[in-house]
Design a protein around this motif. Structure first.
Motif: not given
Ligand SMILES: Nc1nc2c(ncn2[C@@H]2O[C@H](COP(=O)(O)OP(=O)(O)O)[C@@H](O)[C@H]2O)c(=O)[nH]1
Ligand SMILES: [Mg+2]
Lengths: 323, 132
Positions: A93-98, A101-102, A116-117, A119, A121, A123
């Motif tokens: 999907s190109g998305g991410a569940f980060l 931080r939690v 800073r979280s 993804a 991506r 690369y």
């Protein structure tokens, strides 16, 4: 709704230690690598160095919780910390569940920490291309320490090796993890090994790692120590930090640190060169040509080397002579 | 890689029970190509600080305590105090009675999602309103 970022204004605020400006500069650098030089040229006079710690290991071993526990202690000593937590981007999907931080909520409001979280991506190389640029931003911001958390599978650990000065490899009780780590080559990159989730055991695995280390040779005379932690209660974290100080001192005194700094930039410079070549390539070879040879390859798969070679036959790379 | 991804902070005020709705929406947003920062249980300060540091476009609140008016007000006040009014799209979901929707929107919430919300509606709403 779309935010416009004014770089000059952000730089001014950044220099006043404004975290909003830091956050936005990170976004710009992440999304628009071509703007990095416009940003960094404002920092030419800054000489500050941060000490960079890498934390790596399989998903779920407790890296983020441990990062929070380490940060809590460093903050208590009055240090400032920039955290970068990298999680994978979904290739579908190109998305991410980060979800890093939690685990650091307890320290998240301290004025001396910035988290800073990131993804990955997709690369080249696994870890986000932006990580080194963010470490530079953190250094310009004046952070004493930078902690980079990455998932240690596949390629990513090699990049953490190129970025961090002290690398902590985190494992959990149970042999599966250690064997997997060994296969992936991670067992060779740690400066410190931490068997986390001490409350669930792990003395056996610590002994196992110790044995594996006995079979290794150590560059620069550092024998990686093994510690056990419970990153939820903080048990063992002080000892881990003592080991970080020991390693830091070791590489400072033996001048390995300047070697590591050299690696950090050599790595980035190479990456920037590849990035430039990518752009040149895209301008020389268009999508139609690529589609064309893909179709041809479908007709005769054994031709792929020749097809690519032919594509380059009329491409000429040359350097303009500088006069 | 010229364009950014839409970044969303999913946050839950206080420890007020179950998370399922928030997690289902979070996954749907990730599957729609967004970067979802899972904040977990956060107070107002932690939520705003996370939104700032992560530079998110959207703050999603999953509220089940019935205290939505008080919480949203404090959140928007703090955002204003930081000089960030209108910089985040604020979405609220959870057990919110339909009669409260319009009041929340008047306060500055972009959209409200009660029980039975389809995840695709949330995805569409965000994509339509945040151009990246
Ligand atoms: N029992 C136990 N659980 C832990 C410990 N450290 C972390 N955890 C839990 O392990 C899970 C994964 O932790 P997280 O920090 O997100 O791991 P990461 O994926 O390596 O960053 C969470 O549920 C943590 O609460 C520990 O020392 N003992
Ligand atoms: Mg993590």
């Amino acid at each position: 709704m779309r935010r416009e970022y004014d770089i000059d204004l952000l730089i001014r605020k950044f220099k006043e230690k404004d975290k909003i400006a830091l956050a936005r500069l990170i976004s710009i650098i992440e999304n628009h690598p071509e703007k990095a030089s416009d940003i960094f040229k404002n920092f030419n006079h800054i000489k500050h160095d941060s000490y960079i710690i890498g934390i790596t290991g399989s998903p779920g071993v407790g890296k983020s919780t441990l990062t929070g526990a380490i940060a809590k202690r460093l903050l208590k000593e009055g240090k400032s910390i920039g955290v970068i937590s990298v999680d994978p981007t979904s290739p579908f999907s190109g998305g991410a569940f980060l979800g890093d931080r939690v685990r650091m909520t307890e320290v998240s409001l301290d004025p001396n920490i910035f988290i800073r979280s990131l993804a990955s991506r997709g690369y080249r190389g696994g870890i986000s291309r932006a990580v080194l640029d963010i470490t530079l931003l953190y250094e310009a911001f004046g952070m004493d320490f930078i902690i980079i958390e990455t998932v240690g599978v596949g390629q990513s650990e090699f990049e953490i090796y190129n970025l961090a000065y002290t690398i902590i490899v985190v494992m959990v009780p149970g042999y599966g993890d250690a064997i997997q780590m060994q296969k992936a080559g991670i067992i060779e990159i740690g400066d410190i090994y931490d068997v986390n989730k001490k409350d669930l055991g792990g003395a056996d695995i610590a002994a196992h790692i110790d044995m594996m280390l006995d079979d290794s040779t150590f560059q620069g005379g550092w024998r990686p120590p093994i510690v056990q932690t419970n990153s939820i209660t903080g048990d063992g974290v002080d000892e881990l930090i003592e080991n970080i100080w020991d390693h830091k001192e070791h590489i400072e005194l033996s001048d390995l640190l300047s070697e590591k700094k050299k690696i950090r930039f050599a790595y980035k410079i190479k990456e920037l060169l590849y990035y430039k070549i990518d752009i040149v390539l895209e301008s020389l070879i268009n999508q139609d040509e690529l589609n064309h040879i893909t179709t041809k390859a479908l007709e005769n798969k054994f031709q792929i080397y020749d097809l690519v070679h032919d594509l380059f036959s009329d491409v000429k790379f040359e350097r303009k002579s500088k006069s | 890689m010229a364009d950014g991804k839409i970044r969303v902070l999913m946050s839950k005020p206080g420890i007020d029970g179950h998370w399922r709705g928030g997690i289902v929406i979070s996954r749907a947003l990730r599957d729609a190509g967004m970067e979802l920062i899972f904040g977990g249980f956060q107070n107002v300060e932690q939520c705003v600080e996370s939104a700032i540091q992560e530079d998110v476009d959207v703050i999603g609140l999953s509220i089940h305590s019935g205290a939505h008016f008080a919480y949203v007000k404090r959140l928007l006040d703090l955002i204003e105090e930081k000089g960030l009014t209108d910089q985040f799209m604020l979405l609220v979901g959870g057990v919110i009675p339909a009669r409260d929707f319009s009041e929340l929107k008047k306060m500055g919430v972009a959209n409200v999602y009660g029980p039975g919300t389809m995840t695709k509606d949330v995805v569409e709403f965000i994509k339509e309103n945040i151009k990246k």
